[in-house]
Motif scaffolding. Sequence first.
Motif, mmCIF file in Angstrom:
data_model
loop_
_atom_site.group_PDB
_atom_site.id
_atom_site.type_symbol
_atom_site.label_atom_id
_atom_site.label_comp_id
_atom_site.label_asym_id
_atom_site.label_seq_id
_atom_site.Cartn_x
_atom_site.Cartn_y
_atom_site.Cartn_z
ATOM 1 N N LYS A 34 14.620 10.972 9.423
ATOM 2 C CA LYS A 34 14.135 12.031 8.550
ATOM 3 C C LYS A 34 12.611 12.079 8.588
ATOM 4 N N LEU A 35 12.084 13.320 8.533
ATOM 5 C CA LEU A 35 10.635 13.514 8.567
ATOM 6 C C LEU A 35 10.070 13.351 7.162
ATOM 7 N N THR A 36 9.669 12.160 6.854
ATOM 8 C CA THR A 36 9.021 11.887 5.576
ATOM 9 C C THR A 36 7.526 12.143 5.703
ATOM 10 N N ARG A 80 5.880 9.541 7.828
ATOM 11 C CA ARG A 80 6.157 9.657 9.259
ATOM 12 C C ARG A 80 5.349 10.794 9.882
ATOM 13 N N VAL A 81 5.229 11.904 9.155
ATOM 14 C CA VAL A 81 4.429 13.028 9.656
ATOM 15 C C VAL A 81 2.975 12.611 9.821
ATOM 16 N N LEU A 109 -1.139 9.472 15.673
ATOM 17 C CA LEU A 109 -0.855 9.099 17.063
ATOM 18 C C LEU A 109 -1.238 10.208 18.035
ATOM 19 N N VAL A 110 -0.951 11.467 17.647
ATOM 20 C CA VAL A 110 -1.315 12.599 18.519
ATOM 21 C C VAL A 110 -2.831 12.702 18.634
#
Length: 276
Positions: A4-6, A9-10, A16-17
């Motif tokens: 799931k996108l919490t 995590r976003v 990272l990007v």
Amino acid sequence: MKAKLTPGRVALYVILVGAAFFTLYPFLWMVSASFKPLKEIVGGNMSLISPNMSLENYQYIFGRSSLFTRWFFNSLFVSVIGTVLNVFINTMAGYSLSRLSFPGRDKIHHLLLMLMMVPGQVLLIPNYLILQNLGMLDSFTALIFPSAANIANIFLMRQFFMNFPKDVEEAASIDGLGRYARFFRISMPLARPTIATQAIFVFMGFWNNFTAPMLYIKSETKYTLTLGLQSFQSQNAGTMWNQVMAAACISVLPIIVIYLIFNRFFLVGVRMDGEK
């Protein structure tokens, strides 16, 4: 199950990007600059796309700059021969220290570990004097022989063979294989992931080496690519950064090719070492 996108995590993905972008941008700019004219580079233009991009810089280094091709193949020759010698010697030495029983084996192992703490720069002058007395200066052998073995990779191969199951070799021995046959036909093929791992790092070490060619090589036709790039950069009153960027892009290609060839073995070797 899909994760799931919490919000946490976003945020992690964004970081990272961003880190990947800042890591890759200088490399992408180098590739872009190799196709640009000099005035755009010195003018401070940091964009990756330009309407004036062409192959003129590459045509120069492979055409009018005739020595660049020679430097490239000099580096390729030294790196390939040096890597093959390293892989062979390091693997045999690691196998001997882990599988063979002979007087002083453990003492040799401890001595090698002690020598790992000696900085390589300390050996530059002794190596120079030895090569001078042997008449090997200004030759490719001066770049290959002093680096024909690597203690760190000997230790790497020893650790691999220490964890290598003896049952496999014992079964081959029962089938009639001698010590050399067991090494070349059983042990060495099964050590491919670890061998590939050391081959990548050894090749990079030879390819990127600048100090040894600077000390040992005098003839311009025998320059390696690293030394040739330095000479190429200082040929003009002002540095031709567009041509230097094109030459730098070419110099990176063999390392990328080697990594792509040994990639799957490299990943397996790293995973095996981590599990051990």
